[in-house]
Design a protein around this motif. Structure first.
Motif, short mmCIF file in Angstrom:
data_model
loop_
_atom_site.label_atom_id
_atom_site.label_comp_id
_atom_site.label_asym_id
_atom_site.label_seq_id
_atom_site.Cartn_x
_atom_site.Cartn_y
_atom_site.Cartn_z
N VAL A 3 0.84 -1.19 0.00
CA VAL A 3 0.00 0.00 0.00
C VAL A 3 0.88 1.24 0.00
CG1 VAL A 3 -1.76 1.30 1.25
CG2 VAL A 3 -1.81 -1.20 1.25
N VAL A 4 0.50 2.19 -0.84
CA VAL A 4 1.22 3.45 -0.95
C VAL A 4 0.25 4.58 -0.62
CG1 VAL A 4 2.46 5.01 -2.51
CG2 VAL A 4 2.80 2.54 -2.67
N PHE A 34 8.63 6.65 -7.88
CA PHE A 34 8.44 7.39 -9.11
C PHE A 34 7.41 8.49 -8.87
CE2 PHE A 34 10.52 4.22 -11.82
CZ PHE A 34 10.41 3.07 -11.06
N THR A 49 12.50 9.67 -11.29
CA THR A 49 12.70 8.40 -10.60
C THR A 49 13.65 8.65 -9.44
OG1 THR A 49 12.49 7.23 -12.69
CG2 THR A 49 13.48 6.03 -10.86
N GLY A 100 11.58 -3.65 -8.37
CA GLY A 100 11.65 -3.33 -9.79
C GLY A 100 10.70 -4.14 -10.64
N TYR A 101 9.93 -5.02 -10.02
CA TYR A 101 9.03 -5.87 -10.78
C TYR A 101 7.67 -5.21 -10.99
CZ TYR A 101 6.53 -10.06 -12.28
OH TYR A 101 5.77 -10.96 -12.99
N GLU A 102 7.14 -4.59 -9.97
CA GLU A 102 5.83 -3.96 -10.07
C GLU A 102 5.83 -2.64 -9.33
OE1 GLU A 102 2.58 -6.49 -9.02
OE2 GLU A 102 1.13 -4.84 -8.92
N GLN A 103 5.10 -1.66 -9.90
CA GLN A 103 4.93 -0.37 -9.24
C GLN A 103 3.56 -0.35 -8.57
OE1 GLN A 103 5.85 3.17 -11.55
NE2 GLN A 103 7.39 2.05 -12.74
N PHE A 105 0.82 2.17 -6.88
CA PHE A 105 0.52 3.59 -7.02
C PHE A 105 -0.19 4.16 -5.79
CE2 PHE A 105 1.68 4.79 -11.32
CZ PHE A 105 1.98 3.55 -11.86
N PHE B 34 2.38 -3.51 -20.24
CA PHE B 34 1.47 -3.69 -19.12
C PHE B 34 0.11 -3.09 -19.47
CE2 PHE B 34 4.79 -4.44 -15.86
CZ PHE B 34 5.89 -3.98 -16.55
N TYR B 36 -2.80 -1.30 -17.07
CA TYR B 36 -3.22 -0.82 -15.76
C TYR B 36 -4.69 -0.44 -15.83
CZ TYR B 36 1.50 -0.61 -13.85
OH TYR B 36 2.75 -0.94 -13.37
N ARG B 43 -7.31 4.10 -7.00
CA ARG B 43 -6.00 4.35 -7.56
C ARG B 43 -5.71 3.41 -8.72
NH1 ARG B 43 -2.55 3.55 -2.43
NH2 ARG B 43 -4.46 4.37 -1.52
N LEU B 44 -4.68 3.76 -9.45
CA LEU B 44 -4.23 2.94 -10.56
C LEU B 44 -3.68 1.60 -10.03
CD1 LEU B 44 -3.98 3.62 -13.62
CD2 LEU B 44 -1.59 4.14 -13.17
N LEU B 46 -2.22 -2.48 -11.30
CA LEU B 46 -1.78 -3.36 -12.39
C LEU B 46 -2.86 -4.40 -12.70
CD1 LEU B 46 0.52 -4.32 -14.29
CD2 LEU B 46 1.28 -5.79 -12.41
N ARG B 49 0.57 -8.06 -17.11
CA ARG B 49 1.79 -7.75 -17.84
C ARG B 49 2.07 -8.86 -18.82
NH1 ARG B 49 6.27 -6.80 -13.59
NH2 ARG B 49 7.63 -6.87 -15.40
N GLU B 90 7.36 -0.34 -20.44
CA GLU B 90 8.47 -0.19 -19.50
C GLU B 90 9.78 -0.07 -20.28
OE1 GLU B 90 8.92 -2.43 -15.58
OE2 GLU B 90 10.53 -3.29 -16.80
N SER B 94 12.98 0.56 -15.10
CA SER B 94 11.58 0.34 -14.71
C SER B 94 10.70 1.55 -14.96
CB SER B 94 11.48 -0.08 -13.24
OG SER B 94 12.21 -1.25 -13.00
N ARG B 95 11.15 2.46 -15.82
CA ARG B 95 10.35 3.64 -16.12
C ARG B 95 9.19 3.28 -17.02
NH1 ARG B 95 14.37 5.76 -19.11
NH2 ARG B 95 13.46 7.81 -19.45
N LEU B 96 8.01 3.85 -16.74
CA LEU B 96 6.80 3.54 -17.50
C LEU B 96 6.38 4.73 -18.36
CD1 LEU B 96 4.62 1.70 -14.82
CD2 LEU B 96 5.83 0.68 -16.75
#
Lengths: 114, 108
Positions: A3-4, A34, A49, A100-103, A105, B34, B36, B43-44, B46, B49, B90, B94-96
């Motif tokens: 959770v963010v 990010f 980033t 680094g696998y999933e972001q 939000f 991906f 989303y 919120r956004l 996933l 992928r 990506e 890891s920039r989207l």
């Protein structure tokens, strides 16, 4: 898990002032965070980033002196909009990644500069 | 420079009908793509992928490198699928890069 949170959810500030937005990973350690900006009815645009303990990497066209990013710990990153102007009004969204696998939000922060 | 294009800003289908949300990309490297989803007032998150090659909530997406596409499909749309869908690419670190999104409405 994963959770963010973001604080505040909404903020109104006067032109010329600075405003800080916090992004926290609540239940995991985020090696990378990010920051995105979203204009009305538009897509998310990556601004920068940040890796914990390192300087942020900014995308082309993003002013690093205007959008100050700090990632002082593995659970907190802050975005400070300095000397804000009405054109900085936008929806700012952060995401956090632990591997680094999933972001994951955050809910976003609505900034309005009057 | 990389780019993601979602040609449809709005898409409306009836419940039970098939749905396809289009996504095309341009990228000189090896693409990681991906989808989303953002439900109303949420919120956004996933959805899936391409590297996982899995089906989530009945949705699938196949990467077609020849057509540089990653269309999202579901054979029978449900009302709860109504949401904003973003295709994302990506790149290094890891920039989207996100497309502009497609607002899907599933009518009863």
């Amino acid at each position: 898990g994963a959770v963010v949170s973001q604080h505040p959810s909404r903020v109104i500030c006067k032109s010329g002032t600075s405003v800080k937005i916090e992004c926290r990973s609540l239940d995991f350690q985020a090696t990378t965070m990010f920051w995105y900006r979203q204009f009305p009815k538009k897509s998310l645009m990556l601004m920068a980033t940040s890796n914990e303990g390192s300087k942020a990497t900014y995308e082309q066209g993003v002013e690093k002196d205007k959008f100050l990013i700090n990632h002082a710990s593995l659970t907190l990153s802050t975005l400070t909009v300095t000397s804000a102007h009405p054109e900085d009004s936008s929806f700012y969204i952060c995401s956090a990644s632990r591997d680094g696998y999933e972001q994951y939000f955050g809910p976003g922060t609505r900034l309005t500069v009057t | 420079a990389q780019r993601v294009t979602q040609p449809e800003k709005l898409l409306s289908v009836f419940k039970g009908a098939p749905v396809e949300l289009k996504c095309n990309y341009s990228y000189s490297g090896s693409p990681e793509l991906f989808w989303y989803v953002q439900y109303s007032r949420q919120r956004l998150q996933l959805l899936l992928r391409h590297i996982s090659r899995e089906s989530i909530k009945g949705f699938t997406a196949d990467l077609n490198k020849g057509e540089t596409s990653f269309h999202l499909k579901k054979p029978f749309a449900q009302e709860e699928d109504s949401a904003m869908y973003y295709c994302a690419l990506e790149t290094s670190g890891s920039r989207l890069t996100f497309g502009e999104g497609t607002q899907l409405t599933v009518n009863p």
